[in-house]
Design a protein around this motif. Structure first.
Motif, PDB file in Angstrom:
ATOM      1  N   ALA A  22      -0.105 -39.252  17.819  1.00 15.10           N
ATOM      2  CA  ALA A  22       0.318 -38.127  18.657  1.00 15.10           C
ATOM      3  C   ALA A  22       0.549 -38.588  20.098  1.00 15.10           C
ATOM      4  O   ALA A  22       1.526 -38.183  20.749  1.00 15.10           O
ATOM      5  CB  ALA A  22      -0.732 -37.023  18.615  1.00 15.10           C
ATOM      6  N   GLN A  23      -0.337 -39.456  20.577  1.00 17.35           N
ATOM      7  CA  GLN A  23      -0.163 -39.975  21.937  1.00 17.35           C
ATOM      8  C   GLN A  23       1.120 -40.789  22.049  1.00 17.35           C
ATOM      9  O   GLN A  23       1.814 -40.721  23.066  1.00 17.35           O
ATOM     10  CB  GLN A  23      -1.386 -40.818  22.325  1.00 17.35           C
ATOM     11  N   ALA A  24       1.460 -41.514  20.997  1.00 22.25           N
ATOM     12  CA  ALA A  24       2.714 -42.277  21.006  1.00 22.25           C
ATOM     13  C   ALA A  24       3.914 -41.333  21.041  1.00 22.25           C
ATOM     14  O   ALA A  24       4.915 -41.605  21.734  1.00 22.25           O
ATOM     15  CB  ALA A  24       2.783 -43.184  19.782  1.00 22.25           C
ATOM     16  N   LEU A  25       3.843 -40.207  20.317  1.00 29.32           N
ATOM     17  CA  LEU A  25       4.923 -39.220  20.364  1.00 29.32           C
ATOM     18  C   LEU A  25       5.103 -38.683  21.782  1.00 29.32           C
ATOM     19  O   LEU A  25       6.230 -38.561  22.279  1.00 29.32           O
ATOM     20  CB  LEU A  25       4.622 -38.048  19.422  1.00 29.32           C
ATOM     21  N   SER A  26       3.994 -38.352  22.431  1.00 29.96           N
ATOM     22  CA  SER A  26       4.093 -37.794  23.782  1.00 29.96           C
ATOM     23  C   SER A  26       4.568 -38.851  24.776  1.00 29.96           C
ATOM     24  O   SER A  26       5.341 -38.547  25.695  1.00 29.96           O
ATOM     25  CB  SER A  26       2.756 -37.186  24.215  1.00 29.96           C
ATOM     26  N   ALA A  27       4.132 -40.094  24.604  1.00 30.66           N
ATOM     27  CA  ALA A  27       4.578 -41.162  25.500  1.00 30.66           C
ATOM     28  C   ALA A  27       6.080 -41.389  25.389  1.00 30.66           C
ATOM     29  O   ALA A  27       6.755 -41.697  26.382  1.00 30.66           O
ATOM     30  CB  ALA A  27       3.826 -42.448  25.203  1.00 30.66           C
ATOM     31  N   GLU A  46      -7.322 -26.089  18.183  1.00 27.03           N
ATOM     32  CA  GLU A  46      -6.909 -26.556  16.867  1.00 27.03           C
ATOM     33  C   GLU A  46      -5.426 -26.885  16.904  1.00 27.03           C
ATOM     34  O   GLU A  46      -4.700 -26.422  17.789  1.00 27.03           O
ATOM     35  CB  GLU A  46      -7.209 -25.515  15.789  1.00 27.03           C
ATOM     36  N   GLY A  47      -5.008 -27.692  15.949  1.00 31.69           N
ATOM     37  CA  GLY A  47      -3.613 -28.088  15.947  1.00 31.69           C
ATOM     38  C   GLY A  47      -3.080 -28.280  14.549  1.00 31.69           C
ATOM     39  O   GLY A  47      -3.832 -28.312  13.564  1.00 31.69           O
ATOM     40  N   VAL A  48      -1.758 -28.394  14.471  1.00 30.15           N
ATOM     41  CA  VAL A  48      -1.097 -28.717  13.213  1.00 30.15           C
ATOM     42  C   VAL A  48      -0.236 -29.953  13.433  1.00 30.15           C
ATOM     43  O   VAL A  48       0.209 -30.250  14.545  1.00 30.15           O
ATOM     44  CB  VAL A  48      -0.239 -27.554  12.677  1.00 30.15           C
ATOM     45  N   ALA A  49      -0.033 -30.671  12.336  1.00 26.44           N
ATOM     46  CA  ALA A  49       0.761 -31.893  12.358  1.00 26.44           C
ATOM     47  C   ALA A  49       1.881 -31.779  11.346  1.00 26.44           C
ATOM     48  O   ALA A  49       1.725 -31.147  10.288  1.00 26.44           O
ATOM     49  CB  ALA A  49      -0.124 -33.098  12.015  1.00 26.44           C
ATOM     50  N   LEU A  50       3.009 -32.369  11.668  1.00 32.73           N
ATOM     51  CA  LEU A  50       4.096 -32.553  10.713  1.00 32.73           C
ATOM     52  C   LEU A  50       4.119 -34.029  10.327  1.00 32.73           C
ATOM     53  O   LEU A  50       4.151 -34.904  11.200  1.00 32.73           O
ATOM     54  CB  LEU A  50       5.437 -32.149  11.328  1.00 32.73           C
ATOM     55  N   GLU A  51       4.121 -34.275   9.030  1.00 33.17           N
ATOM     56  CA  GLU A  51       4.079 -35.644   8.518  1.00 33.17           C
ATOM     57  C   GLU A  51       5.276 -35.877   7.601  1.00 33.17           C
ATOM     58  O   GLU A  51       5.557 -35.071   6.714  1.00 33.17           O
ATOM     59  CB  GLU A  51       2.774 -35.875   7.752  1.00 33.17           C
ATOM     60  N   SER A  52       5.979 -36.962   7.830  1.00 30.78           N
ATOM     61  CA  SER A  52       7.132 -37.326   7.001  1.00 30.78           C
ATOM     62  C   SER A  52       7.012 -38.801   6.644  1.00 30.78           C
ATOM     63  O   SER A  52       6.952 -39.654   7.532  1.00 30.78           O
ATOM     64  CB  SER A  52       8.436 -37.078   7.754  1.00 30.78           C
ATOM     65  N   MET A  74       1.320 -28.718  23.655  1.00 28.28           N
ATOM     66  CA  MET A  74       1.458 -29.984  22.932  1.00 28.28           C
ATOM     67  C   MET A  74       2.425 -29.840  21.760  1.00 28.28           C
ATOM     68  O   MET A  74       2.228 -30.413  20.684  1.00 28.28           O
ATOM     69  CB  MET A  74       0.093 -30.501  22.457  1.00 28.28           C
ATOM     70  N   VAL A  75       3.491 -29.048  21.978  1.00 29.15           N
ATOM     71  CA  VAL A  75       4.504 -28.833  20.942  1.00 29.15           C
ATOM     72  C   VAL A  75       5.535 -29.959  21.045  1.00 29.15           C
ATOM     73  O   VAL A  75       6.274 -30.048  22.021  1.00 29.15           O
ATOM     74  CB  VAL A  75       5.185 -27.464  21.100  1.00 29.15           C
ATOM     75  N   ILE A  76       5.557 -30.813  20.040  1.00 34.30           N
ATOM     76  CA  ILE A  76       6.427 -31.990  20.052  1.00 34.30           C
ATOM     77  C   ILE A  76       7.066 -32.143  18.676  1.00 34.30           C
ATOM     78  O   ILE A  76       6.379 -32.018  17.650  1.00 34.30           O
ATOM     79  CB  ILE A  76       5.640 -33.278  20.364  1.00 34.30           C
ATOM     80  N   VAL A  77       8.354 -32.423  18.664  1.00 36.62           N
ATOM     81  CA  VAL A  77       9.050 -32.830  17.444  1.00 36.62           C
ATOM     82  C   VAL A  77       9.764 -34.135  17.770  1.00 36.62           C
ATOM     83  O   VAL A  77      10.474 -34.231  18.785  1.00 36.62           O
ATOM     84  CB  VAL A  77      10.062 -31.770  16.965  1.00 36.62           C
ATOM     85  N   ALA A  78       9.563 -35.153  16.935  1.00 39.20           N
ATOM     86  CA  ALA A  78      10.212 -36.441  17.160  1.00 39.20           C
ATOM     87  C   ALA A  78      11.722 -36.258  17.263  1.00 39.20           C
ATOM     88  O   ALA A  78      12.305 -35.450  16.531  1.00 39.20           O
ATOM     89  CB  ALA A  78       9.866 -37.401  16.021  1.00 39.20           C
ATOM     90  N   PRO A  79      12.379 -36.966  18.180  1.00 37.82           N
ATOM     91  CA  PRO A  79      13.815 -36.760  18.413  1.00 37.82           C
ATOM     92  C   PRO A  79      14.659 -36.808  17.143  1.00 37.82           C
ATOM     93  O   PRO A  79      15.571 -35.995  16.971  1.00 37.82           O
ATOM     94  CB  PRO A  79      14.176 -37.884  19.379  1.00 37.82           C
ATOM     95  N   GLU A  80      14.364 -37.744  16.239  1.00 37.73           N
ATOM     96  CA  GLU A  80      15.185 -37.885  15.036  1.00 37.73           C
ATOM     97  C   GLU A  80      14.980 -36.751  14.041  1.00 37.73           C
ATOM     98  O   GLU A  80      15.744 -36.607  13.081  1.00 37.73           O
ATOM     99  CB  GLU A  80      14.899 -39.229  14.361  1.00 37.73           C
ATOM    100  N   GLN A  82      14.657 -33.462  15.119  1.00 32.35           N
ATOM    101  CA  GLN A  82      15.039 -32.208  15.757  1.00 32.35           C
ATOM    102  C   GLN A  82      16.300 -31.629  15.115  1.00 32.35           C
ATOM    103  O   GLN A  82      17.048 -32.325  14.449  1.00 32.35           O
ATOM    104  CB  GLN A  82      15.218 -32.429  17.256  1.00 32.35           C
ATOM    105  N   GLY A  83      16.486 -30.315  15.320  1.00 34.10           N
ATOM    106  CA  GLY A  83      17.629 -29.636  14.734  1.00 34.10           C
ATOM    107  C   GLY A  83      17.407 -29.145  13.324  1.00 34.10           C
ATOM    108  O   GLY A  83      18.352 -28.710  12.654  1.00 34.10           O
ATOM    109  N   ARG A  84      16.179 -29.201  12.839  1.00 29.02           N
ATOM    110  CA  ARG A  84      15.852 -28.750  11.479  1.00 29.02           C
ATOM    111  C   ARG A  84      14.982 -27.497  11.466  1.00 29.02           C
ATOM    112  O   ARG A  84      14.465 -27.109  10.418  1.00 29.02           O
ATOM    113  CB  ARG A  84      15.115 -29.849  10.717  1.00 29.02           C
ATOM    114  N   GLY A  85      14.758 -26.899  12.621  1.00 26.10           N
ATOM    115  CA  GLY A  85      13.903 -25.717  12.682  1.00 26.10           C
ATOM    116  C   GLY A  85      12.424 -26.022  12.673  1.00 26.10           C
ATOM    117  O   GLY A  85      11.603 -25.119  12.482  1.00 26.10           O
ATOM    118  N   LEU A  86      12.062 -27.280  12.908  1.00 25.50           N
ATOM    119  CA  LEU A  86      10.647 -27.657  12.823  1.00 25.50           C
ATOM    120  C   LEU A  86       9.837 -27.105  13.994  1.00 25.50           C
ATOM    121  O   LEU A  86       8.668 -26.744  13.825  1.00 25.50           O
ATOM    122  CB  LEU A  86      10.517 -29.181  12.762  1.00 25.50           C
ATOM    123  N   GLY A  87      10.457 -27.030  15.177  1.00 22.99           N
ATOM    124  CA  GLY A  87       9.753 -26.445  16.309  1.00 22.99           C
ATOM    125  C   GLY A  87       9.371 -25.000  16.041  1.00 22.99           C
ATOM    126  O   GLY A  87       8.259 -24.567  16.367  1.00 22.99           O
ATOM    127  N   GLY A  88      10.272 -24.253  15.413  1.00 28.79           N
ATOM    128  CA  GLY A  88       9.969 -22.877  15.055  1.00 28.79           C
ATOM    129  C   GLY A  88       8.834 -22.782  14.045  1.00 28.79           C
ATOM    130  O   GLY A  88       7.973 -21.907  14.155  1.00 28.79           O
TER     131      GLY A  88
END
Length: 284
Positions: A22-27, A46-52, A74-80, A82-88
Motif C-alpha cells: 500500500a505504501q508503494a502504491l501511495s509513493a 478499517e480498510g479494504v484492498a483490491l487484489e489482482s 487513502m483511496v487509491i487505484v493503481a494507474p493501470e 483505472q477506468g474500470r469503476g474500481l474507485g466507486g
C-alpha cells in the motif's frame, strides 16, 4: 461471467501485511506517507484492498468517530487499473461500513467528480503548506494566556475541544496522538482553550491538529512549533478561511497543493472553537 468480470480484482479486508504494498502504491502517486503512517491509520480504522493476480492494486479506508460522523481516505487505484469503476466500488464499500453517519473526506481534483456522484458536496478548501521554517519572530500571549505542555491528563479536555471544533467524537484518535506526538495547550485565565500537536509524518513533521478560539490564538500555537523546529521540514494543512496562509508563506512554508473538503450529510454547526489545521487529510 464475462471475461471482463473475470479480470475484476478481488476485494477483501486490508491487512497489516498489505501495508508495504500500500505504501508503494501511495509513493507512486507522490504521496509522502511512510509505512509507519499507514500502520497508524489502519490501527484506528478499517480498510479494504483490491487484489489482482496476487498484487495489491487498490485501497480505501474509513474511520468511525462516534455515532454521528466518520471520515474516508487513502483511496487509491493503481494507474493501470483505472477506468474500470474500481474507485466507486471501494467508496461504496467503505460508505456501507460507516452506515448512517455523516461522512467527510478531502478530495483531489481527479477524485471530486466521483465523490459528487456519491452525494458529497464541497464545503471548504484545504491548503497544504510545507517547507523548512525559519524564525517567525516572537509571538507573545495575550493577557491571561499561557502555553503549556500537553499530557495524558489533558486527554478529556483535548477531546472535548476537538469535538467542539469538528463535530466528531475523536477520543481514540486524540489518545493515539498523545502517545506519539508532542502537544501544547493554550490556557486562558486558567481554562484550556486550544491546543496544537506536532508529530512525525511523511518527509518530516506535521503540525496538527490545531484547535483555537480565533486566528490570533491559532498563530500563537503554530508559532510555538515553528520556533521550536527552525530549519526542519514541516507540513501543515489549514482551512482556506483560517487567516493563516499568508503568514505561513512568510514563515517559509509555501502553499504547495489544495484539497476540497466534501461532506455527505449536514456539516457540524460552528462552536466556540475552530479547527485551524488538520490531523491529516484522511482523519480531518
Amino acid at each position: 461471467m464475462t471475461e471482463r468480470d473475470a479480470r475484476q480484482p478481488i476485494m477483501r479486508a486490508l491487512d497489516p501485511a498489505d501495508l508495504g504494498a500500500a505504501q508503494a502504491l501511495s509513493a507512486a502517486l507522490s504521496w509522502p506517507h511512510r509505512l509507519e503512517d499507514w500502520n497508524f491509520a489502519l490501527s484506528l480504522g478499517e480498510g479494504v484492498a483490491l487484489e489482482s493476480g496476487r498484487r495489491l492494486v487498490g485501497t480505501a479506508m474509513s474511520w468511525a468517530f462516534g455515532p454521528g460522523w466518520g471520515t474516508l481516505g487513502m483511496v487509491i487505484v493503481a494507474p493501470e487499473m483505472q477506468g474500470r469503476g474500481l474507485g466507486g466500488r471501494l467508496m461504496e464499500t467503505m460508505l456501507s461500513r460507516l452506515g448512517t453517519r455523516g461522512v467527510q473526506l478531502h478530495a483531489t481534483k481527479a477524485g471530486e467528480p466521483l465523490y459528487r456522484k456519491l452525494g458529497f458536496a464541497p464545503v471548504a478548501t484545504i491548503r497544504q503548506h510545507q517547507g523548512a521554517a525559519y524564525c517567525v519572530g516572537f509571538h507573545a500571549p495575550r493577557t491571561g494566556e499561557r502555553l503549556r505542555p500537553a499530557g495524558r491528563a489533558d486527554l478529556a479536555v483535548l477531546t472535548a475541544l476537538d469535538a467542539a471544533a469538528t463535530g466528531m467524537a475523536r477520543g481514540p484518535l486524540l489518545e493515539a496522538l498523545i502517545g506519539e506526538a508532542e502537544g501544547i495547550v493554550l490556557d486562558r485565565d486558567g481554562v484550556a482553550s486550544g491546543f496544537a500537536m506536532l508529530r512525525r509524518f511523511g518527509r518530516g513533521k506535521v503540525i496538527g491538529p490545531v484547535v483555537a478560539p480565533d486566528p490570533e490564538a491559532a498563530r500563537l500555537l503554530v508559532a510555538h512549533w515553528l520556533g521550536q523546529r527552525q530549519g526542519e521540514f514541516l507540513r501543515i494543512d489549514v482551512t482556506e478561511d483560517s487567516a493563516l496562509s499568508a503568514w505561513l508563506e512568510e514563515a517559509g512554508l509555501p502553499a504547495v497543493d489544495d484539497a476540497t473538503r466534501m461532506v455527505r450529510g449536514q456539516p457540524p454547526a460552528p462552536a466556540a472553537v475552530r479547527s485551524f489545521a488538520l490531523v491529516s487529510q484522511a482523519f480531518g
